[in-house]
Scaffold this motif. Structure first.
Motif, PDB file in Angstrom:
ATOM      1  N   LEU A  60     -16.532  20.385 -47.248  1.00  0.00           N
ATOM      2  CA  LEU A  60     -16.563  18.990 -46.773  1.00  0.00           C
ATOM      3  C   LEU A  60     -16.267  17.970 -47.627  1.00  0.00           C
ATOM      4  O   LEU A  60     -17.046  18.185 -48.753  1.00  0.00           O
ATOM      5  N   VAL A  61     -15.672  17.094 -47.415  1.00  0.00           N
ATOM      6  CA  VAL A  61     -15.365  15.636 -48.152  1.00  0.00           C
ATOM      7  C   VAL A  61     -15.934  14.633 -47.355  1.00  0.00           C
ATOM      8  O   VAL A  61     -15.046  14.544 -46.267  1.00  0.00           O
ATOM      9  N   MET A  62     -16.734  14.097 -47.728  1.00  0.00           N
ATOM     10  CA  MET A  62     -17.319  13.130 -46.961  1.00  0.00           C
ATOM     11  C   MET A  62     -17.518  11.944 -47.530  1.00  0.00           C
ATOM     12  O   MET A  62     -17.987  11.812 -48.783  1.00  0.00           O
ATOM     13  N   VAL A  63     -17.441  10.780 -46.684  1.00  0.00           N
ATOM     14  CA  VAL A  63     -17.517   9.229 -47.201  1.00  0.00           C
ATOM     15  C   VAL A  63     -18.026   8.434 -46.046  1.00  0.00           C
ATOM     16  O   VAL A  63     -18.011   8.923 -44.759  1.00  0.00           O
ATOM     17  N   MET A  64     -18.865   7.576 -46.437  1.00  0.00           N
ATOM     18  CA  MET A  64     -19.498   6.531 -45.187  1.00  0.00           C
ATOM     19  C   MET A  64     -18.672   5.366 -45.317  1.00  0.00           C
ATOM     20  O   MET A  64     -18.367   4.627 -46.371  1.00  0.00           O
ATOM     21  N   ILE A  65     -18.166   4.833 -44.200  1.00  0.00           N
ATOM     22  CA  ILE A  65     -17.311   3.567 -43.949  1.00  0.00           C
ATOM     23  C   ILE A  65     -17.431   2.868 -42.765  1.00  0.00           C
ATOM     24  O   ILE A  65     -18.688   3.270 -42.101  1.00  0.00           O
ATOM     25  N   PHE A  66     -17.144   1.753 -42.508  1.00  0.00           N
ATOM     26  CA  PHE A  66     -17.042   1.172 -41.201  1.00  0.00           C
ATOM     27  C   PHE A  66     -15.827   0.392 -40.934  1.00  0.00           C
ATOM     28  O   PHE A  66     -15.157   0.355 -41.810  1.00  0.00           O
ATOM     29  N   THR A  67     -15.246   0.771 -39.722  1.00  0.00           N
ATOM     30  CA  THR A  67     -13.714   0.512 -39.260  1.00  0.00           C
ATOM     31  C   THR A  67     -13.344  -0.978 -39.453  1.00  0.00           C
ATOM     32  O   THR A  67     -12.287  -1.038 -39.621  1.00  0.00           O
ATOM     33  N   SER A  68     -14.128  -1.848 -39.495  1.00  0.00           N
ATOM     34  CA  SER A  68     -13.753  -3.524 -39.374  1.00  0.00           C
ATOM     35  C   SER A  68     -13.781  -3.822 -41.165  1.00  0.00           C
ATOM     36  O   SER A  68     -13.448  -5.023 -41.146  1.00  0.00           O
ATOM     37  N   CYS A  69     -14.130  -2.951 -41.904  1.00  0.00           N
ATOM     38  CA  CYS A  69     -14.074  -3.246 -43.495  1.00  0.00           C
ATOM     39  C   CYS A  69     -12.692  -3.737 -43.867  1.00  0.00           C
ATOM     40  O   CYS A  69     -11.748  -3.105 -43.431  1.00  0.00           O
ATOM     41  N   GLN A  70     -12.438  -4.671 -44.704  1.00  0.00           N
ATOM     42  CA  GLN A  70     -11.440  -5.044 -44.843  1.00  0.00           C
ATOM     43  C   GLN A  70     -11.054  -4.907 -46.427  1.00  0.00           C
ATOM     44  O   GLN A  70     -10.132  -5.223 -47.214  1.00  0.00           O
ATOM     45  N   LEU A  76     -11.396   3.620 -49.976  1.00  0.00           N
ATOM     46  CA  LEU A  76     -11.974   5.086 -49.973  1.00  0.00           C
ATOM     47  C   LEU A  76     -11.160   5.796 -49.136  1.00  0.00           C
ATOM     48  O   LEU A  76     -11.125   6.894 -49.300  1.00  0.00           O
ATOM     49  N   VAL A  77     -10.562   5.337 -47.958  1.00  0.00           N
ATOM     50  CA  VAL A  77      -9.589   6.021 -47.070  1.00  0.00           C
ATOM     51  C   VAL A  77      -8.381   6.377 -48.088  1.00  0.00           C
ATOM     52  O   VAL A  77      -8.080   7.724 -47.932  1.00  0.00           O
ATOM     53  N   ALA A  78      -8.045   5.606 -48.740  1.00  0.00           N
ATOM     54  CA  ALA A  78      -6.904   5.792 -49.590  1.00  0.00           C
ATOM     55  C   ALA A  78      -7.400   7.376 -50.698  1.00  0.00           C
ATOM     56  O   ALA A  78      -6.653   8.070 -51.007  1.00  0.00           O
ATOM     57  N   ASP A  79      -8.636   6.954 -51.039  1.00  0.00           N
ATOM     58  CA  ASP A  79      -9.077   8.373 -52.181  1.00  0.00           C
ATOM     59  C   ASP A  79      -9.159   9.378 -51.313  1.00  0.00           C
ATOM     60  O   ASP A  79      -8.808  10.507 -51.712  1.00  0.00           O
ATOM     61  N   VAL A 154     -20.156  -7.042 -40.666  1.00  0.00           N
ATOM     62  CA  VAL A 154     -19.727  -7.042 -42.366  1.00  0.00           C
ATOM     63  C   VAL A 154     -21.001  -6.050 -42.871  1.00  0.00           C
ATOM     64  O   VAL A 154     -22.129  -6.480 -42.634  1.00  0.00           O
ATOM     65  N   PHE A 155     -20.757  -5.195 -43.784  1.00  0.00           N
ATOM     66  CA  PHE A 155     -21.800  -4.462 -44.546  1.00  0.00           C
ATOM     67  C   PHE A 155     -21.424  -4.486 -46.024  1.00  0.00           C
ATOM     68  O   PHE A 155     -20.267  -4.392 -46.349  1.00  0.00           O
ATOM     69  N   SER A 156     -22.577  -4.367 -46.772  1.00  0.00           N
ATOM     70  CA  SER A 156     -22.192  -4.290 -48.249  1.00  0.00           C
ATOM     71  C   SER A 156     -22.694  -2.876 -48.290  1.00  0.00           C
ATOM     72  O   SER A 156     -23.797  -2.400 -47.660  1.00  0.00           O
ATOM     73  N   HIS A 157     -21.788  -2.018 -49.018  1.00  0.00           N
ATOM     74  CA  HIS A 157     -22.329  -0.629 -49.128  1.00  0.00           C
ATOM     75  C   HIS A 157     -21.913   0.191 -50.525  1.00  0.00           C
ATOM     76  O   HIS A 157     -20.865  -0.292 -51.168  1.00  0.00           O
ATOM     77  N   SER A 158     -22.488   1.211 -50.710  1.00  0.00           N
ATOM     78  CA  SER A 158     -21.898   1.986 -51.916  1.00  0.00           C
ATOM     79  C   SER A 158     -20.608   2.581 -51.370  1.00  0.00           C
ATOM     80  O   SER A 158     -20.382   2.863 -50.558  1.00  0.00           O
ATOM     81  N   ASN A 159     -19.834   2.909 -52.406  1.00  0.00           N
ATOM     82  CA  ASN A 159     -18.518   3.693 -52.421  1.00  0.00           C
ATOM     83  C   ASN A 159     -18.762   5.028 -53.061  1.00  0.00           C
ATOM     84  O   ASN A 159     -18.013   5.056 -54.097  1.00  0.00           O
ATOM     85  N   ILE A 160     -19.293   5.993 -52.465  1.00  0.00           N
ATOM     86  CA  ILE A 160     -19.362   7.408 -52.836  1.00  0.00           C
ATOM     87  C   ILE A 160     -18.674   8.484 -52.051  1.00  0.00           C
ATOM     88  O   ILE A 160     -18.848   8.323 -50.848  1.00  0.00           O
ATOM     89  N   ILE A 161     -18.028   9.064 -52.717  1.00  0.00           N
ATOM     90  CA  ILE A 161     -17.599  10.399 -51.928  1.00  0.00           C
ATOM     91  C   ILE A 161     -18.063  11.690 -52.482  1.00  0.00           C
ATOM     92  O   ILE A 161     -18.439  11.917 -53.366  1.00  0.00           O
ATOM     93  N   THR A 162     -18.613  12.466 -51.528  1.00  0.00           N
ATOM     94  CA  THR A 162     -19.276  13.711 -51.729  1.00  0.00           C
ATOM     95  C   THR A 162     -18.524  15.069 -51.050  1.00  0.00           C
ATOM     96  O   THR A 162     -18.027  14.932 -50.080  1.00  0.00           O
ATOM     97  N   VAL A 163     -18.554  16.154 -52.010  1.00  0.00           N
ATOM     98  CA  VAL A 163     -18.143  17.176 -51.570  1.00  0.00           C
ATOM     99  C   VAL A 163     -19.167  18.175 -51.425  1.00  0.00           C
ATOM    100  O   VAL A 163     -20.171  18.510 -52.097  1.00  0.00           O
ATOM    101  N   PHE A 164     -19.174  19.070 -50.173  1.00  0.00           N
ATOM    102  CA  PHE A 164     -20.210  19.999 -50.139  1.00  0.00           C
ATOM    103  C   PHE A 164     -19.622  21.559 -49.764  1.00  0.00           C
ATOM    104  O   PHE A 164     -18.223  21.239 -49.376  1.00  0.00           O
ATOM    105  N   ASP A 165     -19.908  22.278 -50.180  1.00  0.00           N
ATOM    106  CA  ASP A 165     -19.271  23.726 -50.108  1.00  0.00           C
ATOM    107  C   ASP A 165     -19.440  24.364 -48.742  1.00  0.00           C
ATOM    108  O   ASP A 165     -20.065  23.497 -47.729  1.00  0.00           O
TER     109      ASP A 165
END
Length: 191
Positions: A60-70, A76-79, A154-165
């Protein structure tokens, strides 16, 4: 401190995801290190309910976002797309890219589906998820992601991508937003 954490994740990534013929345990994970022990219920972009353990058996490659984010979320989606483009096709077949909304009140399955189409994520290997507020907060805590609602959309959030086996154990984690070194580390964690 960050380099120590990076080093530990690199070692974990090399040992956890690198075995080509890795057997996926079908028994319940009792070690507590797996994300699959979380028993929260989620909805995907098609409105189907599932548990995180339903994703077991793939990296799994996991990221947390929100769809109205500009701002950060499009990066993160590009990443995620960059990671997808750089991993071996065999590994890609064994990987699921999971985007989880931090705004479940507004990001309904219909909104997630529309967003997936707009961003070309309405295909394998992508899954978009939303949960209730408690489940979202619990998963954010597990992923070490902090977020705060600033306005109703609008949210302020961390920009972290996580990989799980394939067993749901963390194999790597990097700060996202188009850093080529971070993308390379995520690709290595998937090998």
């Amino acid at each position: 401190m960050k380099s120590i954490i990076f080093y530990l994740f690199s070692i974990l990534a090399l040992t956890a995801c690198s075995q080509k013929n890795e057997e996926v345990s079908t028994s319940k994970d009792t070690r507590g290190n797996s994300i699959f022990v979380l028993d929260s219920k989620w909805q995907n972009q098609d409105g189907k309910e599932l548990y995180l353990k339903d994703l077991k058996g793939k990296n799994l490659v996991m990221v947390m976002i929100f769809t109205s984010c500009q701002t950060a979320c499009p990066l993160l989606v590009a990443d995620m797309k960059s990671i997808e483009a750089k991993i071996d096709k065999k590994v890609l077949k064994e990987t699921n890219f999971v985007l989880i909304s931090i705004d479940p009140e507004n990001d309904t399955p219909e909104v997630l589906k529309k967003y997936a189409r707009k961003e070309n994520l309405d295909r394998a290997p992508y899954t978009l998820l939303r949960g209730d507020l408690e489940s979202t907060r619990e998963l954010a805590n597990v992923l070490a992601i902090k977020y705060k609602q600033i306005t109703p959309i609008v949210f302020s959030h961390s920009n972290i991508i996580t990989v799980f086996d394939k067993n749901g154990e963390m194999a790597g984690q990097e700060e996202g937003t188009v850093k080529s070194a971070a993308i390379a580390e995520m690709v290595n964690a998937l090998k």
